[in-house]
Design a protein around this motif. Sequence first.
Motif, PDB file in Angstrom:
ATOM      1  N   LYS A 111      28.327 -19.924 -40.527  1.00  0.00           N
ATOM      2  CA  LYS A 111      28.597 -20.550 -39.222  1.00  0.00           C
ATOM      3  C   LYS A 111      28.721 -19.493 -38.147  1.00  0.00           C
ATOM      4  CE  LYS A 111      30.908 -24.469 -41.151  1.00  0.00           C
ATOM      5  NZ  LYS A 111      32.161 -24.491 -41.902  1.00  0.00           N
ATOM      6  N   GLY A 112      28.435 -19.916 -36.953  1.00  0.00           N
ATOM      7  CA  GLY A 112      28.632 -19.013 -35.820  1.00  0.00           C
ATOM      8  C   GLY A 112      27.452 -18.089 -35.594  1.00  0.00           C
ATOM      9  N   ARG A 113      26.415 -18.227 -36.439  1.00  0.00           N
ATOM     10  CA  ARG A 113      25.277 -17.323 -36.241  1.00  0.00           C
ATOM     11  C   ARG A 113      24.260 -17.937 -35.292  1.00  0.00           C
ATOM     12  NH1 ARG A 113      23.194 -14.270 -40.717  1.00  0.00           N
ATOM     13  NH2 ARG A 113      21.884 -13.452 -39.073  1.00  0.00           N
ATOM     14  N   GLY A 114      24.457 -19.212 -34.987  1.00  0.00           N
ATOM     15  CA  GLY A 114      23.556 -19.846 -34.019  1.00  0.00           C
ATOM     16  C   GLY A 114      22.197 -20.170 -34.602  1.00  0.00           C
ATOM     17  N   HIS A 115      22.088 -20.231 -35.933  1.00  0.00           N
ATOM     18  CA  HIS A 115      20.777 -20.560 -36.504  1.00  0.00           C
ATOM     19  C   HIS A 115      20.775 -22.004 -36.948  1.00  0.00           C
ATOM     20  CE1 HIS A 115      20.387 -16.103 -37.190  1.00  0.00           C
ATOM     21  NE2 HIS A 115      19.374 -16.433 -36.434  1.00  0.00           N
ATOM     22  N   ASP A 116      20.539 -22.903 -36.033  1.00  0.00           N
ATOM     23  CA  ASP A 116      20.475 -24.298 -36.461  1.00  0.00           C
ATOM     24  C   ASP A 116      19.119 -24.554 -37.109  1.00  0.00           C
ATOM     25  OD1 ASP A 116      19.795 -25.667 -33.136  1.00  0.00           O
ATOM     26  OD2 ASP A 116      18.984 -23.948 -34.233  1.00  0.00           O
ATOM     27  N   ASP A 117      19.013 -25.747 -37.686  1.00  0.00           N
ATOM     28  CA  ASP A 117      17.793 -26.079 -38.422  1.00  0.00           C
ATOM     29  C   ASP A 117      16.541 -25.935 -37.572  1.00  0.00           C
ATOM     30  OD1 ASP A 117      18.962 -28.663 -40.720  1.00  0.00           O
ATOM     31  OD2 ASP A 117      19.503 -26.566 -40.403  1.00  0.00           O
ATOM     32  N   GLU A 118      16.667 -26.308 -36.299  1.00  0.00           N
ATOM     33  CA  GLU A 118      15.484 -26.247 -35.427  1.00  0.00           C
ATOM     34  C   GLU A 118      14.960 -24.827 -35.292  1.00  0.00           C
ATOM     35  OE1 GLU A 118      16.775 -29.786 -32.480  1.00  0.00           O
ATOM     36  OE2 GLU A 118      15.893 -27.996 -31.551  1.00  0.00           O
ATOM     37  N   ALA A 119      15.883 -23.882 -35.113  1.00  0.00           N
ATOM     38  CA  ALA A 119      15.475 -22.488 -34.936  1.00  0.00           C
ATOM     39  C   ALA A 119      14.775 -21.976 -36.196  1.00  0.00           C
ATOM     40  CB  ALA A 119      16.685 -21.617 -34.619  1.00  0.00           C
ATOM     41  N   VAL A 120      15.322 -22.334 -37.361  1.00  0.00           N
ATOM     42  CA  VAL A 120      14.725 -21.885 -38.619  1.00  0.00           C
ATOM     43  C   VAL A 120      13.344 -22.512 -38.771  1.00  0.00           C
ATOM     44  CG1 VAL A 120      14.977 -21.843 -41.121  1.00  0.00           C
ATOM     45  CG2 VAL A 120      16.986 -21.593 -39.685  1.00  0.00           C
ATOM     46  N   GLU A 121      13.236 -23.786 -38.391  1.00  0.00           N
ATOM     47  CA  GLU A 121      11.951 -24.473 -38.499  1.00  0.00           C
ATOM     48  C   GLU A 121      10.897 -23.795 -37.626  1.00  0.00           C
ATOM     49  OE1 GLU A 121      12.230 -28.483 -38.896  1.00  0.00           O
ATOM     50  OE2 GLU A 121      10.064 -28.720 -39.165  1.00  0.00           O
ATOM     51  N   ARG A 122      11.306 -23.427 -36.406  1.00  0.00           N
ATOM     52  CA  ARG A 122      10.375 -22.756 -35.498  1.00  0.00           C
ATOM     53  C   ARG A 122       9.901 -21.440 -36.099  1.00  0.00           C
ATOM     54  NH1 ARG A 122      13.467 -21.882 -30.534  1.00  0.00           N
ATOM     55  NH2 ARG A 122      15.037 -23.311 -31.302  1.00  0.00           N
ATOM     56  N   LEU A 123      10.847 -20.704 -36.696  1.00  0.00           N
ATOM     57  CA  LEU A 123      10.511 -19.419 -37.323  1.00  0.00           C
ATOM     58  C   LEU A 123       9.492 -19.618 -38.435  1.00  0.00           C
ATOM     59  CD1 LEU A 123      10.996 -16.436 -38.168  1.00  0.00           C
ATOM     60  CD2 LEU A 123      12.941 -17.226 -39.447  1.00  0.00           C
ATOM     61  N   LEU A 124       9.721 -20.620 -39.285  1.00  0.00           N
ATOM     62  CA  LEU A 124       8.810 -20.866 -40.399  1.00  0.00           C
ATOM     63  C   LEU A 124       7.433 -21.277 -39.892  1.00  0.00           C
ATOM     64  CD1 LEU A 124      11.093 -22.742 -42.953  1.00  0.00           C
ATOM     65  CD2 LEU A 124      10.524 -20.338 -42.869  1.00  0.00           C
ATOM     66  N   ASN A 125       7.415 -22.088 -38.840  1.00  0.00           N
ATOM     67  CA  ASN A 125       6.129 -22.496 -38.273  1.00  0.00           C
ATOM     68  C   ASN A 125       5.370 -21.320 -37.704  1.00  0.00           C
ATOM     69  OD1 ASN A 125       6.252 -25.188 -38.909  1.00  0.00           O
ATOM     70  ND2 ASN A 125       7.363 -25.727 -37.050  1.00  0.00           N
ATOM     71  N   ASP A 126       6.089 -20.421 -37.031  1.00  0.00           N
ATOM     72  CA  ASP A 126       5.442 -19.222 -36.494  1.00  0.00           C
ATOM     73  C   ASP A 126       4.785 -18.419 -37.603  1.00  0.00           C
ATOM     74  OD1 ASP A 126       7.681 -18.259 -33.754  1.00  0.00           O
ATOM     75  OD2 ASP A 126       6.100 -19.769 -33.932  1.00  0.00           O
ATOM     76  N   LEU A 127       5.516 -18.231 -38.704  1.00  0.00           N
ATOM     77  CA  LEU A 127       4.975 -17.446 -39.814  1.00  0.00           C
ATOM     78  C   LEU A 127       3.761 -18.144 -40.422  1.00  0.00           C
ATOM     79  CD1 LEU A 127       8.153 -16.156 -41.669  1.00  0.00           C
ATOM     80  CD2 LEU A 127       6.536 -14.828 -40.367  1.00  0.00           C
ATOM     81  N   LEU A 128       3.843 -19.459 -40.494  1.00  0.00           N
ATOM     82  CA  LEU A 128       2.734 -20.231 -41.052  1.00  0.00           C
ATOM     83  C   LEU A 128       1.486 -20.089 -40.185  1.00  0.00           C
ATOM     84  CD1 LEU A 128       2.618 -22.035 -43.511  1.00  0.00           C
ATOM     85  CD2 LEU A 128       2.812 -23.995 -42.024  1.00  0.00           C
ATOM     86  N   MET A 129       1.679 -20.119 -38.866  1.00  0.00           N
ATOM     87  CA  MET A 129       0.565 -19.947 -37.930  1.00  0.00           C
ATOM     88  C   MET A 129      -0.089 -18.585 -38.118  1.00  0.00           C
ATOM     89  SD  MET A 129      -0.170 -22.449 -36.043  1.00  0.00           S
ATOM     90  CE  MET A 129       0.377 -23.834 -36.994  1.00  0.00           C
ATOM     91  N   ILE A 130       0.771 -17.572 -38.272  1.00  0.00           N
ATOM     92  CA  ILE A 130       0.256 -16.215 -38.454  1.00  0.00           C
ATOM     93  C   ILE A 130      -0.616 -16.158 -39.702  1.00  0.00           C
ATOM     94  CG2 ILE A 130       0.880 -13.837 -39.002  1.00  0.00           C
ATOM     95  CD1 ILE A 130       3.392 -14.254 -37.351  1.00  0.00           C
ATOM     96  N   LYS A 131      -0.132 -16.782 -40.754  1.00  0.00           N
ATOM     97  CA  LYS A 131      -0.905 -16.744 -42.006  1.00  0.00           C
ATOM     98  C   LYS A 131      -2.226 -17.473 -41.861  1.00  0.00           C
ATOM     99  CE  LYS A 131       1.812 -18.077 -45.401  1.00  0.00           C
ATOM    100  NZ  LYS A 131       2.174 -18.421 -46.772  1.00  0.00           N
ATOM    101  N   LYS A 132      -2.206 -18.571 -41.120  1.00  0.00           N
ATOM    102  CA  LYS A 132      -3.412 -19.380 -40.977  1.00  0.00           C
ATOM    103  C   LYS A 132      -4.494 -18.629 -40.231  1.00  0.00           C
ATOM    104  CE  LYS A 132      -2.374 -24.280 -40.929  1.00  0.00           C
ATOM    105  NZ  LYS A 132      -2.101 -25.413 -40.076  1.00  0.00           N
ATOM    106  N   PHE A 133      -4.057 -17.906 -39.194  1.00  0.00           N
ATOM    107  CA  PHE A 133      -5.035 -17.286 -38.320  1.00  0.00           C
ATOM    108  C   PHE A 133      -5.316 -15.832 -38.661  1.00  0.00           C
ATOM    109  CE2 PHE A 133      -5.921 -20.840 -35.908  1.00  0.00           C
ATOM    110  CZ  PHE A 133      -4.759 -21.551 -35.692  1.00  0.00           C
ATOM    111  N   GLU A 134      -4.955 -15.391 -39.812  1.00  0.00           N
ATOM    112  CA  GLU A 134      -5.203 -13.982 -40.154  1.00  0.00           C
ATOM    113  C   GLU A 134      -6.657 -13.732 -40.454  1.00  0.00           C
ATOM    114  OE1 GLU A 134      -2.486 -12.863 -43.203  1.00  0.00           O
ATOM    115  OE2 GLU A 134      -1.536 -11.556 -41.742  1.00  0.00           O
TER     116      GLU A 134
END
Lengths: 134, 176
Positions: A111-134
């Motif tokens: 708690k207190g780290r400010g990483h709600d589910d939405e932020a984690v989801e955005r991070l995972l999507n970013d990584l997925l995009m990177i993998k797709k477009f490599e």
Amino acid sequence: MLRGEDEDASELKIGEDFLKAKCLMNSEVAILLEHRYDQMKQMSGDSTPLPQVFEKSLQYVKCFSRFTNQGSVKQVRDRYQLAEFELAVIGNLCPETVEEAKAIVPSLKTKGRGHDDEAVERLLNDLLMIKKFE
Amino acid sequence: MFLKVELPWNVVIPPANLVAKGLMLKKSISLRLLKGFAANKATKDHGYFLAITTVESIGEGKVRRSGDVVYPVVFSCITFKLFRGEIIEGVVHHVLRNGVLMNCGPVENIFLYKDLMPDYRYVPGENPIFLNEKTGSKIVKDVLVRCVVLGTKWLEEEREFRGLVSLEGDYLGPVS
């Protein structure tokens, strides 16, 4: 230096020295070790055997490398406030869902780290995009 | 986990090498550093030493009574260390009656005890396997398995680490 009993990566207790050290993803290590391998071959030719530790690690990172474009991974690294260790684990294991990410990096749930589910989801999507477009 | 750390080292240059011209000194120091580094497979504190990335600085040399000169060097290198609580992916290389042995990076002996593999049963035979009856998933040689590190042990004589892992946790097990 932390004693063995105090060390616990799930709570990000990995010792001051290591929190300051840069954590490398398998993909980054693959690039560095391949480069080193070419250098060593050039310097000593094929005659000198490589240290076993080096050879095993090179084999491992080539097998487990998920990304080839390090530039974009660095961008993700800067955009999100994750400890180096956490980002490296996510980069290595590539979780597909937020639940999976929280299961493999338990320190995200603190708690207190400010990483709600939405932020984690955005991070995972970013990584997925990177993998797709490599 | 692979790490990039900055470490100090004392490189000793014997007098014979000092006879060479001044420009060659940096090269001798680098070569000695590389040799010393490669010989030093691993340490308890930093894990396995993989490769030097850069030499950050070379300090002033101090002459010893024996005639050798000691140069304090600071360099960056890649190391590998397993942390308790870390999730890793390993490759199975042996299936035993009481568990499986895996390797991960330079660590060759990581043990996954059968009691820490929930729902998996040992199936003996010419090629023994661990079978999960519920899901049909198999743990056999060369399978990639995601597991959590319970602990590590440093063996001083062999200069290597042993690891103990478990499958107890979400999203752990063989990876397709």
